[in-house]
Enzyme design. Structure first.
Site, mmCIF file in Angstrom:
data_model
loop_
_atom_site.group_PDB
_atom_site.id
_atom_site.type_symbol
_atom_site.label_atom_id
_atom_site.label_comp_id
_atom_site.label_asym_id
_atom_site.label_seq_id
_atom_site.Cartn_x
_atom_site.Cartn_y
_atom_site.Cartn_z
ATOM 1 C CB CYS A 76 -1.124 -0.056 1.277
ATOM 2 S SG CYS A 76 -1.715 1.314 1.472
ATOM 3 C CB CYS A 81 -3.233 2.835 -1.440
ATOM 4 S SG CYS A 81 -3.579 0.981 -0.566
ATOM 5 C CE LYS A 84 -5.155 3.996 -6.101
ATOM 6 N NZ LYS A 84 -5.616 2.650 -5.771
ATOM 7 C CE LYS A 85 -7.790 9.491 -3.517
ATOM 8 N NZ LYS A 85 -8.066 9.910 -2.100
ATOM 9 N N GLY A 214 -4.637 -6.135 -18.825
ATOM 10 C CA GLY A 214 -5.430 -6.376 -17.950
ATOM 11 C C GLY A 214 -6.517 -5.404 -17.750
ATOM 12 C CB ALA A 215 -10.056 -5.778 -17.716
ATOM 13 C CB SER A 216 -8.782 -6.192 -12.365
ATOM 14 O OG SER A 216 -9.721 -6.195 -11.346
ATOM 15 C CE1 TYR A 217 -10.437 -1.668 -5.991
ATOM 16 C CE2 TYR A 217 -10.815 -4.078 -6.508
ATOM 17 C CZ TYR A 217 -10.978 -2.877 -5.738
ATOM 18 O OH TYR A 217 -11.759 -3.093 -4.926
ATOM 19 C CB ALA A 219 -5.591 -2.825 -15.774
ATOM 20 C CD GLU A 221 -7.369 2.040 -8.562
ATOM 21 O OE1 GLU A 221 -8.151 2.094 -7.911
ATOM 22 O OE2 GLU A 221 -6.032 1.601 -8.145
ATOM 23 C CG ASP A 348 -3.358 -8.213 -0.537
ATOM 24 O OD1 ASP A 348 -4.331 -7.876 0.142
ATOM 25 O OD2 ASP A 348 -2.820 -7.603 -1.333
ATOM 26 C CG HIS A 486 -28.309 21.960 -2.329
ATOM 27 N ND1 HIS A 486 -28.579 21.289 -3.292
ATOM 28 C CD2 HIS A 486 -28.615 23.339 -2.794
ATOM 29 C CE1 HIS A 486 -28.997 21.908 -4.473
ATOM 30 N NE2 HIS A 486 -28.888 23.136 -4.135
ATOM 31 C CD GLU A 491 -27.861 17.841 -3.041
ATOM 32 O OE1 GLU A 491 -28.889 18.302 -2.373
ATOM 33 O OE2 GLU A 491 -27.186 18.754 -3.799
HETATM 34 P P1 FAD Z 1 1.545 -6.261 1.973
HETATM 35 O O1 FAD Z 1 1.251 -4.664 2.147
HETATM 36 O O2 FAD Z 1 1.927 -6.426 0.412
HETATM 37 O O3 FAD Z 1 2.763 -6.360 3.008
HETATM 38 C C1 FAD Z 1 3.557 -7.581 2.951
HETATM 39 C C2 FAD Z 1 5.045 -7.111 3.286
HETATM 40 O O4 FAD Z 1 5.635 -8.566 3.547
HETATM 41 C C3 FAD Z 1 5.738 -6.755 2.145
HETATM 42 O O5 FAD Z 1 6.605 -5.627 2.555
HETATM 43 C C4 FAD Z 1 6.672 -7.934 1.961
HETATM 44 O O6 FAD Z 1 8.035 -7.412 1.169
HETATM 45 C C5 FAD Z 1 6.748 -8.645 3.108
HETATM 46 N N1 FAD Z 1 7.277 -10.110 2.819
HETATM 47 C C6 FAD Z 1 7.076 -11.019 1.880
HETATM 48 N N2 FAD Z 1 7.562 -12.333 2.066
HETATM 49 C C7 FAD Z 1 8.214 -12.046 3.032
HETATM 50 C C8 FAD Z 1 9.228 -12.860 3.947
HETATM 51 N N3 FAD Z 1 9.357 -14.154 3.350
HETATM 52 N N4 FAD Z 1 9.995 -12.489 4.881
HETATM 53 C C9 FAD Z 1 9.846 -11.110 5.058
HETATM 54 N N5 FAD Z 1 8.973 -10.009 4.680
HETATM 55 C C10 FAD Z 1 8.314 -10.528 3.650
HETATM 56 N N6 FAD Z 1 -5.931 -1.075 -1.336
HETATM 57 C C11 FAD Z 1 -6.876 -0.391 -1.039
HETATM 58 O O7 FAD Z 1 -7.486 -0.482 0.161
HETATM 59 N N7 FAD Z 1 -7.047 1.054 -1.630
HETATM 60 C C12 FAD Z 1 -6.102 1.334 -2.601
HETATM 61 O O8 FAD Z 1 -6.427 2.320 -3.242
HETATM 62 C C13 FAD Z 1 -5.301 0.174 -3.182
HETATM 63 N N8 FAD Z 1 -4.707 0.583 -4.350
HETATM 64 C C14 FAD Z 1 -3.654 -0.476 -4.806
HETATM 65 C C15 FAD Z 1 -2.905 -0.291 -5.756
HETATM 66 C C16 FAD Z 1 -2.006 -1.054 -6.423
HETATM 67 C C17 FAD Z 1 -1.360 -0.696 -7.525
HETATM 68 C C18 FAD Z 1 -1.913 -2.471 -5.743
HETATM 69 C C19 FAD Z 1 -0.916 -3.326 -6.187
HETATM 70 C C20 FAD Z 1 -2.736 -2.645 -4.621
HETATM 71 C C21 FAD Z 1 -3.428 -1.641 -4.053
HETATM 72 N N9 FAD Z 1 -4.290 -2.110 -2.894
HETATM 73 C C22 FAD Z 1 -5.247 -1.148 -2.676
HETATM 74 C C23 FAD Z 1 -4.309 -3.228 -2.165
HETATM 75 C C24 FAD Z 1 -3.387 -3.147 -0.948
HETATM 76 O O9 FAD Z 1 -2.198 -2.497 -1.264
HETATM 77 C C25 FAD Z 1 -3.106 -4.531 -0.543
HETATM 78 O O10 FAD Z 1 -4.486 -5.168 -0.206
HETATM 79 C C26 FAD Z 1 -2.359 -4.224 1.020
HETATM 80 O O11 FAD Z 1 -1.302 -3.725 1.036
HETATM 81 C C27 FAD Z 1 -2.397 -5.759 1.512
HETATM 82 O O12 FAD Z 1 -1.607 -5.684 2.775
HETATM 83 P P2 FAD Z 1 -0.738 -6.885 3.507
HETATM 84 O O13 FAD Z 1 -0.478 -6.622 4.918
HETATM 85 O O14 FAD Z 1 -1.814 -8.052 3.396
HETATM 86 O O15 FAD Z 1 0.241 -7.162 2.444
HETATM 87 P P1 NDP Z 2 -7.322 -8.958 -10.365
HETATM 88 O O1 NDP Z 2 -6.913 -10.308 -10.057
HETATM 89 O O2 NDP Z 2 -8.562 -8.336 -9.602
HETATM 90 O O3 NDP Z 2 -7.606 -8.622 -11.947
HETATM 91 C C1 NDP Z 2 -6.719 -9.461 -12.844
HETATM 92 C C2 NDP Z 2 -6.990 -8.787 -14.315
HETATM 93 O O4 NDP Z 2 -5.961 -9.075 -15.127
HETATM 94 C C3 NDP Z 2 -8.293 -9.250 -14.642
HETATM 95 O O5 NDP Z 2 -8.722 -8.172 -15.541
HETATM 96 C C4 NDP Z 2 -8.054 -10.507 -15.586
HETATM 97 O O6 NDP Z 2 -8.846 -10.607 -16.568
HETATM 98 C C5 NDP Z 2 -6.827 -10.062 -16.259
HETATM 99 N N1 NDP Z 2 -5.871 -11.238 -16.676
HETATM 100 C C6 NDP Z 2 -5.334 -11.831 -15.944
HETATM 101 N N2 NDP Z 2 -4.370 -13.117 -16.633
HETATM 102 C C7 NDP Z 2 -4.425 -12.448 -17.713
HETATM 103 C C8 NDP Z 2 -3.723 -12.694 -18.956
HETATM 104 N N3 NDP Z 2 -2.913 -13.949 -19.022
HETATM 105 N N4 NDP Z 2 -3.870 -11.921 -19.922
HETATM 106 C C9 NDP Z 2 -4.655 -10.859 -20.028
HETATM 107 N N5 NDP Z 2 -5.196 -10.372 -18.929
HETATM 108 C C10 NDP Z 2 -5.410 -11.191 -17.864
HETATM 109 O O7 NDP Z 2 -5.896 -8.248 -10.238
HETATM 110 P P2 NDP Z 2 -5.410 -6.517 -9.847
HETATM 111 O O8 NDP Z 2 -3.792 -6.870 -9.933
HETATM 112 O O9 NDP Z 2 -6.047 -5.644 -10.870
HETATM 113 O O10 NDP Z 2 -5.908 -6.257 -8.553
HETATM 114 C C11 NDP Z 2 -5.470 -7.130 -7.323
HETATM 115 C C12 NDP Z 2 -6.310 -6.538 -6.082
HETATM 116 O O11 NDP Z 2 -5.476 -5.541 -5.563
HETATM 117 C C13 NDP Z 2 -7.641 -6.270 -6.303
HETATM 118 O O12 NDP Z 2 -8.493 -7.490 -6.183
HETATM 119 C C14 NDP Z 2 -7.903 -5.322 -5.012
HETATM 120 O O13 NDP Z 2 -8.557 -5.648 -4.094
HETATM 121 C C15 NDP Z 2 -6.725 -4.629 -4.904
HETATM 122 N N6 NDP Z 2 -6.413 -3.390 -5.414
HETATM 123 C C16 NDP Z 2 -7.365 -2.410 -4.791
HETATM 124 C C17 NDP Z 2 -7.502 -1.028 -5.339
HETATM 125 C C18 NDP Z 2 -8.172 -0.067 -4.748
HETATM 126 O O14 NDP Z 2 -8.856 -0.597 -3.705
HETATM 127 N N7 NDP Z 2 -8.665 1.056 -5.340
HETATM 128 C C19 NDP Z 2 -6.517 -0.817 -6.556
HETATM 129 C C20 NDP Z 2 -5.736 -1.860 -7.062
HETATM 130 C C21 NDP Z 2 -5.708 -2.908 -6.511
HETATM 131 P P3 NDP Z 2 -10.248 -11.518 -16.449
HETATM 132 O O15 NDP Z 2 -11.434 -11.008 -15.889
HETATM 133 O O16 NDP Z 2 -10.339 -12.302 -17.816
HETATM 134 O O17 NDP Z 2 -9.634 -12.925 -15.609
#
Ligand code: FAD
Ligand code: NDP
Length: 511
Positions: A76, A81, A84-85, A214-217, A219, A221, A348, A486, A491
């Protein structure tokens, strides 16, 4: 003394060792050991320490395949997060600059400079890394910058960047190692030439013309802010956008992005990435609708195709911790307990959990409170609100229309909806065709609200407040008794009078 670390010259036992801290020394070094210093791990460690436990956190960032690395705080803070934000905000400012002349500001054309933005964002992230270290110190949590793997069910071995090994043992162990972006394994040139979100936020130079796969969050964002910063951006969608979200809302999200200049290649999958002599990347893709191959050239290819849980290097089998054979995530029960009663997994890395920062944090805090005997509350994963920070933000809480119909049957679901025009769009002459709200309710009075979907400016801020109401079991009747503020976009939620079933025009007119 309970608070002990056994470090060099002792080295981590090899694969055949049966060394156990309990059998060999009869002691446990920590009450709680947290593996992973991200959102969930840090929250859990700090809470437990505050409640009097001896706590250690180990965190280690494996550099991305491109060599990008970062500090304490997890996804994050460093590659999720927060950066990104901030980049989304940079893009929104571009929109405001375009609005400004309508409001009387005489502005010259304003170019955007990636390097300045990236440096400012990265400096903020570094200040957060530092803040986390200070907070751990203040709460007397011991921090180790080591990569951990299990030796047995109570002992973990950590290896530092320089190869120094440390053995740690604890009564309770929390795994909070998160996940990392997935690279395609079958596409030539994918790993060699592509980047992921782990790299994007740390680029010193603009990525230029970008293909986002990709087409989820992630991608949408990333594509949204890259377009907003003026970069030529294409999104390649293999199936549908935002799988799992309300599909009407998802379509509006991508429609708005397209209106802002993001290109979409639908139903396509890449098959090859090659570097051309001029340094550009040539991507070949298949279009099943035409049965043909097509190519395009880009400066950057960003893989946003999902994430892989960080379980592979943990040696979980040594501890007896079970993972899902399909997702490789750690199997947990409602208490976040794994197959081993004193080992837990949050965030996660845990199976079936939303991949969101606030859920990881709350799960971590509640787990610490239970471990300290302060509470028996477990995390409630129902009605978790979220926002997709695309150019037009999409906030939602509760069920999508599809889910509500699947669960309750179409005849028992009432959907109230409205197309509205944010006041700030009017003077700026912005198109508001996709600004839309829908509230999904049970049909039977008092019409319990099942889900709220809001597409418009500041969707996160709007959705957060209504999430409380829905968590408390709000009905449509109660939302209609809520007095609006308002003039705001929020609202409009309290003014949703038109049901889909009525067939009436849901466009809001007048004030
Ligand atoms: P993480 O925050 O990933 O922390 C895990 C830590 O463990 C990392 O530092 C890693 O390096 C460390 N680690 C891994 N393996 C080991 C090991 N063997 N030994 C020691 N350390 C290790 N969520 C939102 O709510 N809002 C958002 O706007 C949002 N935007 C996002 C945008 C992007 C691009 C991405 C990728 C994710 C986004 N998320 C967002 C999701 C959010 O970042 C994650 O859900 C959150 O960080 C998960 O927290 P966590 O504690 O599970 O793991
Ligand atoms: P997701 O697992 O949500 O989505 C993966 C995307 O990639 C889907 O659109 C999927 O398509 C596509 N895909 C997978 N494999 C392939 C392939 N081989 N070729 C082409 N397209 C492919 O992953 P994200 O990384 O986007 O997000 C992970 C999580 O992180 C989210 O679930 C969310 O919880 C968190 N997150 C939260 C944010 C927020 O709160 N604003 C912002 C960003 C992330 P298909 O549908 O066809 O499988």
């Amino acid at each position: 003394m309970r608070h002990l670390v056994r470090s060099v010259p002792q080295t981590c036992p090899g694969p055949s060792s049966h060394l156990s801290p309990l059998s060999s020394a009869g002691r446990q070094n920590y009450d709680l050991l947290v593996i992973g210093g991200g959102s969930g791990g840090l929250a859990c460690a700090k809470e437990a320490a505050q409640l009097g436990k001896k706590v250690a956190v180990v965190d280690y960032v494996e550099p991305s395949p491109r060599g990008t690395r970062w500090g304490l705080g997890g996804t994050c803070v460093n590659v999720g997060c927060i950066p990104k934000k901030l980049m989304h905000q940079a893009a929104l400012l571009g929109g405001m600059v375009r609005d400004a002349p309508h409001y009387g500001w005489a502005l010259q054309p304003v170019p955007h400079d990636w390097t300045t933005m990236a440096e400012a964002v990265q400096n903020h992230v570094k200040s957060l890394n530092w803040g986390h270290r200070v907070q751990l110190q203040d709460r007397k949590v011991t921090y180790f910058n080591i990569k951990a793997s299990f030796v047995d069910a109570h002992m973990v071995c950590g290896v530092s960047k320089g190869g120094k090994e440390t053995l740690l043992s604890a009564e309770h162990i929390v795994i909070a190692t998160g996940g990392r972006p997935r690279y395609p394994t079958h596409i030539e040139g994918a790993l060699e030439y592509g980047i992921t979100s782990d790299d994007l936020f740390w680029l010193k130079e603009s990525p230029g013309k970008t293909l986002v796969v990709g087409a989820s969050y992630v991608a949408l964002e990333c594509a949204g802010f890259l377009t907003g910063l003026g970069l030529d951006t294409t999104v390649m969608i293999r199936s549908i956008p935002l799988r799992g979200f309300d599909q009407q809302m998802s379509s509006l999200v991508t429609e708005y992005m397209a209106s802002q200049g993001t290109r979409f290649l639908r139903g396509c999958t890449p098959s090859r990435v090659q570097r051309l002599p001029d340094g550009q990347l040539q991507v070949t893709w298949e279009d099943p609708s035409s049965g043909k191959e097509d190519t395009g050239t880009f400066n950057t290819v960003l893989w946003a195709i999902g994430r892989i849980p960080e379980t592979r290097s943990l040696n979980l089998e040594k501890a007896g911790v079970h993972t899902s054979p399909t997702s490789q995530k750690i199997l947990v029960d409602a208490q976040e307990t794994t197959s081993v009663p004193h080992i837990y997994a949050i965030g996660d890395v845990a199976e079936g959990r939303p991949e969101l920062t606030p859920t990881a944090i709350m799960a971590g805090k509640l787990l610490a409170q239970r471990l300290c005997g302060q509470s028996s509350d477990v995390m409630d994963y129902e009605n978790v609100p979220t926002t997709v920070f695309t150019p037009l933000e999409y906030g939602c809480v509760g069920l999508s229309e599809e889910e509500a119909v699947a669960r309750h049957g179409e005849e028992h679901v009432e959907v109230y909806h409205a197309y509205y025009k944010p006041l700030e769009f009017t003077v700026a002459e912005r198109d508001a065709s996709q600004c839309y709200i829908k509230m999904v309710c049970l049909r039977k009075p008092p019409q319990l609200v099942l889900g709220l979907h809001f597409l418009g400016p500041n969707a996160g801020e709007v959705t957060q407040g209504f999430a409380l109401g829905i968590k408390c079991g709000a009905s449509y009747a109660q939302v209609m008794r809520t007095v609006g503020i308002h003039p705001t976009c929020a609202e409009e939620v309290a003014k949703l009078r038109i049901s889909k079933r009525s067939g009436l025009d849901p466009t809001v007119t007048g004030c």
